[in-house]
Design a protein around this motif. Sequence first.
Motif, PDB file in Angstrom:
ATOM      1  N   ALA A 156       0.842  -1.194   0.000  1.00 50.71           N
ATOM      2  CA  ALA A 156       0.000   0.000   0.000  1.00 50.71           C
ATOM      3  C   ALA A 156       0.878   1.246   0.000  1.00 50.71           C
ATOM      4  O   ALA A 156       1.926   1.293   0.655  1.00 50.71           O
ATOM      5  CB  ALA A 156      -0.905   0.005   1.230  1.00 50.71           C
ATOM      6  N   GLY A 157       0.449   2.249  -0.764  1.00 52.97           N
ATOM      7  CA  GLY A 157       1.157   3.522  -0.786  1.00 52.97           C
ATOM      8  C   GLY A 157       2.193   3.662  -1.866  1.00 52.97           C
ATOM      9  O   GLY A 157       2.724   4.756  -2.084  1.00 52.97           O
ATOM     10  N   LEU A 158       2.515   2.585  -2.579  1.00 54.51           N
ATOM     11  CA  LEU A 158       3.477   2.646  -3.669  1.00 54.51           C
ATOM     12  C   LEU A 158       2.748   2.656  -5.011  1.00 54.51           C
ATOM     13  O   LEU A 158       1.695   2.027  -5.161  1.00 54.51           O
ATOM     14  CB  LEU A 158       4.414   1.440  -3.640  1.00 54.51           C
ATOM     15  N   PRO A 159       3.309   3.332  -6.039  1.00 58.37           N
ATOM     16  CA  PRO A 159       2.704   3.258  -7.377  1.00 58.37           C
ATOM     17  C   PRO A 159       2.711   1.817  -7.882  1.00 58.37           C
ATOM     18  O   PRO A 159       3.535   0.995  -7.461  1.00 58.37           O
ATOM     19  CB  PRO A 159       3.636   4.142  -8.227  1.00 58.37           C
ATOM     20  N   ALA A 160       1.795   1.520  -8.794  1.00 58.24           N
ATOM     21  CA  ALA A 160       1.687   0.151  -9.313  1.00 58.24           C
ATOM     22  C   ALA A 160       3.001  -0.328  -9.906  1.00 58.24           C
ATOM     23  O   ALA A 160       3.411  -1.483  -9.704  1.00 58.24           O
ATOM     24  CB  ALA A 160       0.573   0.080 -10.355  1.00 58.24           C
ATOM     25  N   THR A 161       3.691   0.559 -10.652  1.00 54.09           N
ATOM     26  CA  THR A 161       4.955   0.142 -11.271  1.00 54.09           C
ATOM     27  C   THR A 161       5.991  -0.229 -10.213  1.00 54.09           C
ATOM     28  O   THR A 161       6.761  -1.182 -10.387  1.00 54.09           O
ATOM     29  CB  THR A 161       5.510   1.265 -12.165  1.00 54.09           C
ATOM     30  N   ALA A 162       6.025   0.505  -9.100  1.00 52.20           N
ATOM     31  CA  ALA A 162       6.984   0.202  -8.037  1.00 52.20           C
ATOM     32  C   ALA A 162       6.655  -1.127  -7.363  1.00 52.20           C
ATOM     33  O   ALA A 162       7.557  -1.900  -7.015  1.00 52.20           O
ATOM     34  CB  ALA A 162       6.997   1.329  -7.013  1.00 52.20           C
ATOM     35  N   GLN A 163       5.378  -1.402  -7.180  1.00 47.50           N
ATOM     36  CA  GLN A 163       4.985  -2.670  -6.578  1.00 47.50           C
ATOM     37  C   GLN A 163       5.383  -3.841  -7.465  1.00 47.50           C
ATOM     38  O   GLN A 163       5.911  -4.859  -6.995  1.00 47.50           O
ATOM     39  CB  GLN A 163       3.477  -2.681  -6.328  1.00 47.50           C
ATOM     40  N   VAL A 164       5.130  -3.698  -8.757  1.00 42.75           N
ATOM     41  CA  VAL A 164       5.484  -4.752  -9.705  1.00 42.75           C
ATOM     42  C   VAL A 164       6.995  -4.956  -9.736  1.00 42.75           C
ATOM     43  O   VAL A 164       7.496  -6.083  -9.739  1.00 42.75           O
ATOM     44  CB  VAL A 164       4.957  -4.391 -11.106  1.00 42.75           C
ATOM     45  N   ALA A 165       7.743  -3.848  -9.753  1.00 45.73           N
ATOM     46  CA  ALA A 165       9.202  -3.931  -9.825  1.00 45.73           C
ATOM     47  C   ALA A 165       9.781  -4.605  -8.581  1.00 45.73           C
ATOM     48  O   ALA A 165      10.690  -5.441  -8.684  1.00 45.73           O
ATOM     49  CB  ALA A 165       9.781  -2.528  -9.980  1.00 45.73           C
ATOM     50  N   GLU A 166       9.276  -4.232  -7.412  1.00 47.56           N
ATOM     51  CA  GLU A 166       9.796  -4.843  -6.186  1.00 47.56           C
ATOM     52  C   GLU A 166       9.581  -6.350  -6.187  1.00 47.56           C
ATOM     53  O   GLU A 166      10.489  -7.127  -5.866  1.00 47.56           O
ATOM     54  CB  GLU A 166       9.128  -4.235  -4.951  1.00 47.56           C
ATOM     55  N   LEU A 167       8.386  -6.789  -6.559  1.00 44.23           N
ATOM     56  CA  LEU A 167       8.109  -8.223  -6.569  1.00 44.23           C
ATOM     57  C   LEU A 167       8.957  -8.945  -7.608  1.00 44.23           C
ATOM     58  O   LEU A 167       9.444 -10.055  -7.367  1.00 44.23           O
ATOM     59  CB  LEU A 167       6.620  -8.458  -6.829  1.00 44.23           C
ATOM     60  N   ALA A 168       9.153  -8.312  -8.768  1.00 42.57           N
ATOM     61  CA  ALA A 168       9.970  -8.944  -9.809  1.00 42.57           C
ATOM     62  C   ALA A 168      11.407  -9.136  -9.334  1.00 42.57           C
ATOM     63  O   ALA A 168      12.026 -10.191  -9.555  1.00 42.57           O
ATOM     64  CB  ALA A 168       9.939  -8.104 -11.080  1.00 42.57           C
ATOM     65  N   LEU A 169      11.966  -8.108  -8.675  1.00 41.27           N
ATOM     66  CA  LEU A 169      13.335  -8.220  -8.191  1.00 41.27           C
ATOM     67  C   LEU A 169      13.442  -9.258  -7.077  1.00 41.27           C
ATOM     68  O   LEU A 169      14.410 -10.042  -7.025  1.00 41.27           O
ATOM     69  CB  LEU A 169      13.830  -6.859  -7.708  1.00 41.27           C
ATOM     70  N   ARG A 170      12.491  -9.253  -6.180  1.00 37.46           N
ATOM     71  CA  ARG A 170      12.513 -10.241  -5.095  1.00 37.46           C
ATOM     72  C   ARG A 170      12.488 -11.656  -5.649  1.00 37.46           C
ATOM     73  O   ARG A 170      13.224 -12.545  -5.177  1.00 37.46           O
ATOM     74  CB  ARG A 170      11.322 -10.016  -4.159  1.00 37.46           C
ATOM     75  N   ARG A 171      11.639 -11.901  -6.630  1.00 39.70           N
ATOM     76  CA  ARG A 171      11.549 -13.242  -7.206  1.00 39.70           C
ATOM     77  C   ARG A 171      12.824 -13.591  -7.971  1.00 39.70           C
ATOM     78  O   ARG A 171      13.268 -14.740  -7.956  1.00 39.70           O
ATOM     79  CB  ARG A 171      10.319 -13.331  -8.104  1.00 39.70           C
ATOM     80  N   HIS A 172      13.401 -12.601  -8.619  1.00 43.83           N
ATOM     81  CA  HIS A 172      14.640 -12.826  -9.369  1.00 43.83           C
ATOM     82  C   HIS A 172      15.782 -13.216  -8.434  1.00 43.83           C
ATOM     83  O   HIS A 172      16.583 -14.111  -8.752  1.00 43.83           O
ATOM     84  CB  HIS A 172      15.007 -11.561 -10.147  1.00 43.83           C
ATOM     85  N   LEU A 173      15.865 -12.564  -7.282  1.00 40.98           N
ATOM     86  CA  LEU A 173      16.966 -12.800  -6.348  1.00 40.98           C
ATOM     87  C   LEU A 173      16.621 -13.816  -5.255  1.00 40.98           C
ATOM     88  O   LEU A 173      17.513 -14.252  -4.529  1.00 40.98           O
ATOM     89  CB  LEU A 173      17.376 -11.478  -5.686  1.00 40.98           C
ATOM     90  N   GLY A 174      15.352 -14.149  -5.123  1.00 38.67           N
ATOM     91  CA  GLY A 174      14.938 -15.032  -4.048  1.00 38.67           C
ATOM     92  C   GLY A 174      14.991 -14.374  -2.686  1.00 38.67           C
ATOM     93  O   GLY A 174      15.268 -15.030  -1.676  1.00 38.67           O
ATOM     94  N   VAL A 175      14.719 -13.081  -2.628  1.00 33.87           N
ATOM     95  CA  VAL A 175      14.803 -12.300  -1.396  1.00 33.87           C
ATOM     96  C   VAL A 175      13.404 -12.156  -0.803  1.00 33.87           C
ATOM     97  O   VAL A 175      12.492 -11.678  -1.469  1.00 33.87           O
ATOM     98  CB  VAL A 175      15.411 -10.908  -1.677  1.00 33.87           C
ATOM     99  N   THR A 176      13.235 -12.545   0.456  1.00 34.39           N
ATOM    100  CA  THR A 176      11.899 -12.498   1.062  1.00 34.39           C
ATOM    101  C   THR A 176      11.811 -11.638   2.315  1.00 34.39           C
ATOM    102  O   THR A 176      10.706 -11.388   2.795  1.00 34.39           O
ATOM    103  CB  THR A 176      11.414 -13.917   1.418  1.00 34.39           C
ATOM    104  N   GLY A 177      12.918 -11.194   2.881  1.00 37.58           N
ATOM    105  CA  GLY A 177      12.857 -10.360   4.081  1.00 37.58           C
ATOM    106  C   GLY A 177      12.098  -9.076   3.812  1.00 37.58           C
ATOM    107  O   GLY A 177      12.327  -8.411   2.797  1.00 37.58           O
ATOM    108  N   ILE A 178      11.192  -8.712   4.709  1.00 35.00           N
ATOM    109  CA  ILE A 178      10.315  -7.568   4.460  1.00 35.00           C
ATOM    110  C   ILE A 178      11.098  -6.303   4.167  1.00 35.00           C
ATOM    111  O   ILE A 178      10.744  -5.518   3.288  1.00 35.00           O
ATOM    112  CB  ILE A 178       9.353  -7.372   5.654  1.00 35.00           C
ATOM    113  N   GLY A 179      12.196  -6.067   4.870  1.00 34.35           N
ATOM    114  CA  GLY A 179      12.964  -4.853   4.668  1.00 34.35           C
ATOM    115  C   GLY A 179      14.141  -5.002   3.732  1.00 34.35           C
ATOM    116  O   GLY A 179      14.980  -4.098   3.652  1.00 34.35           O
TER     117      GLY A 179
END
Length: 238
Positions: A156-179
Motif C-alpha cells: 500500500a502507498g506505492l505506485p503500481a509500477t513500483a509494486q510490480v518492480a519490487e516483486l519482480a526483483l525479489r523473485r529474481h533474487l529469491g529475497v523475502t525479508g520484508i525490509g
Amino acid sequence: MQLVRRPGRAGPAAAGVGAGRTVLAARPSGPGGTLAVARLEVDDLRALLDHDPADLAAGHLAGATPYEGPLWLVCTNGRRDVCCAELGRPVAAVLAERWPAATWETTHLGGHRFSATLLALPTGVTLGRLDPVTALAACAELEAGRLPLDVTRGRAGLPATAQVAELALRRHLGVTGIGDVTVVGTDEGGVELEVGAGGARWYAAVTSRPGVPSPASCGDTKPKAAPVHEVELRPLGA
C-alpha cells in the motif's frame, strides 16, 4: 478510510477488547513502506469530530497509543463484490482463531478479482487469492518478517509500477525479508531499487499494456482488460 468489524459479527468481546469503538490510524514511518499504527478507543465515534480532519487524513490521532503487533484486514465487502464476502469471510474466520485481536473484516480494499484479499499492517503488504490454508501460512510468514511471494500483490502507498518492480526483483533474487528491498525512486520508464541497506542497486524497466478481457470476479461478469506489466531488470553500477 476503511470501516472494520470483528469477524462473524460476534462483537468486540469475542476478541477480548472493550465494548467501545476502535479507531486505527496508520501513517508512513521510515523506508521500505512500513507504517506506524496507533490505536484509540472511543465510546462514541462523534468524538472524532474534535480531531483536526487534516491530522486524521495524515494518520495522526491525538490521544492514541502506538499499536504493537500485526493487523490483518480482510476484505469481506459483499456489497462491492460478492466474491469478497464469499471468499473473504472464511479467511477472516480462520485468522481470528489464531490472531483474535489482530483480525478484522474490512470494507473494500480494491482488486476484487484477487479475492480473498488482505491488507497487513504495519508492513502495508497486500495479499490476494487467499483461502483459509494459504492465509494462515502467509500471515505466519509476515509475522516472522518474510514476504509470502506467491500470494503477495504489493505494498500500500506505492505506485503500481513500483509494486510490480519490487516483486519482480525479489523473485529474481529469491529475497523475502520484508525490509530487504527498498524502492529508491521512480521515473517514467521504471523504478530504482536497493537490496539491503546501502547494498546493490537495480533498475527495473516497467512496461504496461491492457490484458485479455475477462470477468473481473464472480460478482462482475462483464469482461474487462486488466493491465499487464512486464519488467526488465538490470543491475546498476555493474
